[in-house]
Enzyme design. Sequence first.
Site, mmCIF file in Angstrom:
data_model
loop_
_atom_site.group_PDB
_atom_site.id
_atom_site.type_symbol
_atom_site.label_atom_id
_atom_site.label_comp_id
_atom_site.label_asym_id
_atom_site.label_seq_id
_atom_site.Cartn_x
_atom_site.Cartn_y
_atom_site.Cartn_z
ATOM 1 N N LEU A 160 0.813 -1.220 0.000
ATOM 2 C CA LEU A 160 0.000 0.000 0.000
ATOM 3 C C LEU A 160 0.849 1.272 0.000
ATOM 4 C CD1 LEU A 160 -2.964 1.007 0.218
ATOM 5 C CD2 LEU A 160 -2.506 1.266 2.667
ATOM 6 N N ASP A 161 0.479 2.205 -0.860
ATOM 7 C CA ASP A 161 1.129 3.511 -0.956
ATOM 8 C C ASP A 161 2.579 3.427 -1.411
ATOM 9 O OD1 ASP A 161 -1.182 4.771 -0.161
ATOM 10 O OD2 ASP A 161 -0.652 4.713 1.957
ATOM 11 N N GLU A 162 2.993 2.270 -1.857
ATOM 12 C CA GLU A 162 4.376 2.117 -2.295
ATOM 13 C C GLU A 162 4.462 1.909 -3.800
ATOM 14 O OE1 GLU A 162 7.497 2.114 -0.612
ATOM 15 O OE2 GLU A 162 6.265 3.196 0.826
#
Lengths: 291, 291, 291, 291
Positions: free
Chosen positions: B235-237
């Site tokens: 997530l968010d990477e």
Amino acid sequence: MNRKRSTMTDSTDTARLLITCDDQPGIVAAVAGLMARVGANIISLDQHSTDAEGGKFFQRTVFHIEGFGERRPEIEQMIAELAAPFGMEWSLHDASQRKRVAIFVSQYDHCLLDLLWRVQRGDLDIDIVCVVSNHTALEQSVANFGVPFVHIPSTDKAAMEAKQLDLLAGAVDLVVLARYMQILSDDFIQKVGAPVINIHHSFLPAFIGANPYARAKERGVKLIGATAHYATADLDEGPIIEQDVTRVTHAESALELQRRGQDVERLVLARAVRWHAEDRVIVHGRSTVIL
Amino acid sequence: MNRKRSTMTDSTDTARLLITCDDQPGIVAAVAGLMARVGANIISLDQHSTDAEGGKFFQRTVFHIEGFGERRPEIEQMIAELAAPFGMEWSLHDASQRKRVAIFVSQYDHCLLDLLWRVQRGDLDIDIVCVVSNHTALEQSVANFGVPFVHIPSTDKAAMEAKQLDLLAGAVDLVVLARYMQILSDDFIQKVGAPVINIHHSFLPAFIGANPYARAKERGVKLIGATAHYATADLDEGPIIEQDVTRVTHAESALELQRRGQDVERLVLARAVRWHAEDRVIVHGRSTVIL
Amino acid sequence: MNRKRSTMTDSTDTARLLITCDDQPGIVAAVAGLMARVGANIISLDQHSTDAEGGKFFQRTVFHIEGFGERRPEIEQMIAELAAPFGMEWSLHDASQRKRVAIFVSQYDHCLLDLLWRVQRGDLDIDIVCVVSNHTALEQSVANFGVPFVHIPSTDKAAMEAKQLDLLAGAVDLVVLARYMQILSDDFIQKVGAPVINIHHSFLPAFIGANPYARAKERGVKLIGATAHYATADLDEGPIIEQDVTRVTHAESALELQRRGQDVERLVLARAVRWHAEDRVIVHGRSTVIL
Amino acid sequence: MNRKRSTMTDSTDTARLLITCDDQPGIVAAVAGLMARVGANIISLDQHSTDAEGGKFFQRTVFHIEGFGERRPEIEQMIAELAAPFGMEWSLHDASQRKRVAIFVSQYDHCLLDLLWRVQRGDLDIDIVCVVSNHTALEQSVANFGVPFVHIPSTDKAAMEAKQLDLLAGAVDLVVLARYMQILSDDFIQKVGAPVINIHHSFLPAFIGANPYARAKERGVKLIGATAHYATADLDEGPIIEQDVTRVTHAESALELQRRGQDVERLVLARAVRWHAEDRVIVHGRSTVIL
């Protein structure tokens, strides 16, 4: 550490080819084919068309080829033959040859020092061959960088320009007006034999003329800007290379607007000079294409 | 006037070819040669190399060819043959086929409405096939645009994702998370069969997790930002497509930071979706190349 | 011309009063009343409340009073009496007394030269009393500005900090870390007796630690930034004074990201130092109020 | 959730006092003393002086007082008495009374929809009492928001303005020109009895007149902007409230410049309307002070 660092990958045997012509099928293939035939490796190729149909076409090709120096005449011949049927304008640049630059200044030092400092630390691949000024105020600042400073007073404008042209004849590839407060004559621009980049202290087209910060203050503008452009006979109307702005408020005085503006000026001018030095800027009428 | 305007030049018989491979001599010439052989006109060609030597090479070629629809199999065959020796990954896209997009939302409407409005006025060439939400709050807003709204409650996450996958199977080319407050499972991302773009409400990598505006306020940040990226299992990477920021001061409350941030979010997401719709984004490891 | 120009209106007999306390009725009236009683003219008064109710209150008052130097003890006495019932923290600053600043550097010169140059041309009203470095690389650059350069090697960190503290004891009002690559010990920060401003080469909180440009490149960030903050024992976690960013693309190499970032660093640090020098910055927990 | 949320702290019994006068000692103390005498709590107080000596002084004071509605006449009387010796211009605003706004549009919807949407979701504390247009194109878009749409054709300009003045007489506190393509007559501006905010589709002063995006394209500008200003008899010369820009390149078509510009226009107009609604904008000659 920061003095000796080179900012470029090795530019030996590297060349940049700029072309402009009417858009038409087959240009990219023709250039890429030529590169393959001579054994060159394309490092980057950027192009732009102004319109899908009937527009102008611009291309910058960077390529690597063993022994570029010796093979240059042969390659130029091949390019010329390729260019003719397409009606191309073209120019070929040796990436290992740093452009020779003269900087013109008056009394403001911010743009001048920024350029000198970038060259000194290896961040800008140009050779500053001299600084020309109609004042002596910045002589010592320039001397600290080991660059020749030439004082040519502005008492007689025709005489001044004649001396400047003498000094620059065949010696420079670019003239940078780093807040030079004299207006160049059309004659000078035609005779100088090198492109001239000027930094204008406003976000053009706006507040043309004297004292733009006071006028920006009076009008309550919320953004202060600067514009780097090629100088043409029509002052401040030359093709724009780069612009930027910074946010200001009513709380800033006209002096603070100027100070903020000067920070923008030096960054904008440095970017414009860098792009020109890297042969990235192609003039298209009154505008530019940056590839 | 603004409803019917098309923002594109005619895209009939226009295709976009994306390629990625190890950098090596001859790629540009090979592709340009193929275009010449099939009688295609190159409209634009942009490329990028990560390194002068030993890097990755990326190219986006837009070309026009009469009867592209019928000739597509033949052209794909030729590209496949050209690609094999270079070890190219490639994809070919028909510019006249608008991507089918599902938008996932929860209760915030700013990003959703911005996308719906841009499509309605002809500024964004995608087809929004449905809006999926775990809430009903935005049902009427979506109905005003004549787009199907599908409510799938989040009470049972596995059941919710199964229903979503059923709904989307084969029906969409892109999923946009327009401030969707549920975390997608790895399983969903693997099975959905289309890229997923998420808008993150901070300038990544920073303030990951809940309530970034309150944390930005507490830390006294001077710029509020947003990041659009491809969603990955981590997530968010995922690879960043676009980011932007806006200046704030201590005088803004956390609520005002949020409001300023939402203005950035919707612009950043709209730009990311546009670039994806125009096949401009190539993923390169954890980053992207925008051509 | 640019060397002698003063950027300030005359600051003789001008003082700045900073106050912080719990928000409560009557503060502005009390301070303004005191100013009227002593015959001071308020030049500017800026305040900020964190909340309409129950928040913290901050105020910066700039005032002019004949013979401030002689009357200072009397005025401080009156402020102390006024402050007590409100539970105010306060400080009084003589605008005509330039802050004495030590700059710590290692090998990067961009932030250092920018500060030296601004002071030299009269754009930044501080006195740079010395430049301290664990390297000798920048000795000549500093000498050109007529500022003492003190080399204190970092072979023995405890010994180095002891020498630094000796050098600075009672001699400076501010320490600026202008890309100083050594981590200050908690002990140093507690003993140095002056605020410490650091420039961090990323948009905090993000990419904390070594080599942020390479990591930004790897992650594909679209904006490169810098953060000026007060140094605290918790590295890079001190109150943020100023931040800014510049737009970048995949086409920039990690070296070019660094170069673009350095341009942001020097502008951000210069703004932070200026605001501190003008007594505009009040620390509030982990954040700042800029008045 | 997003529909009902209020963005303001409770504004009951809250007032805003704006004053302008020649700068002179004692103003802040006088106002703060008055606040103390009537038992008001100052929530915020911002002021600005154009010069340390002999300048203009501006102040915005937000204060809370029990029963403001009933006590208003008494307070106004006290302010009038205080104001006279200072030669103050002043105005007092009840923060709980949302300004009544008429929006004028032609055929572009981007600024209009942005304002309607912000009000609907509770992000902008104004009441949009009607939308006035010389076209019918946007009637349905406005109807979706439950706001009256009034079509007044432009065939006879004098008749059109007469009808507009009839409609607005006494009914509005602000007129917003949200890309209204008719030029207001001086007569209209004098008679409308409310300030008029216009959004100009360029970074003023620049490219005044028709088709600024085509002209920006031709000139190769690198930044596209928008300016919100008060409309005056001298078109596009009124005091600037807010401006912003976005970066563009040669690769954007004139249509894309327009699209990018429209995103800037709606954000800039929304900020200007918000600041006006919060009584933050004081006109000072041809410029503004935003407090």
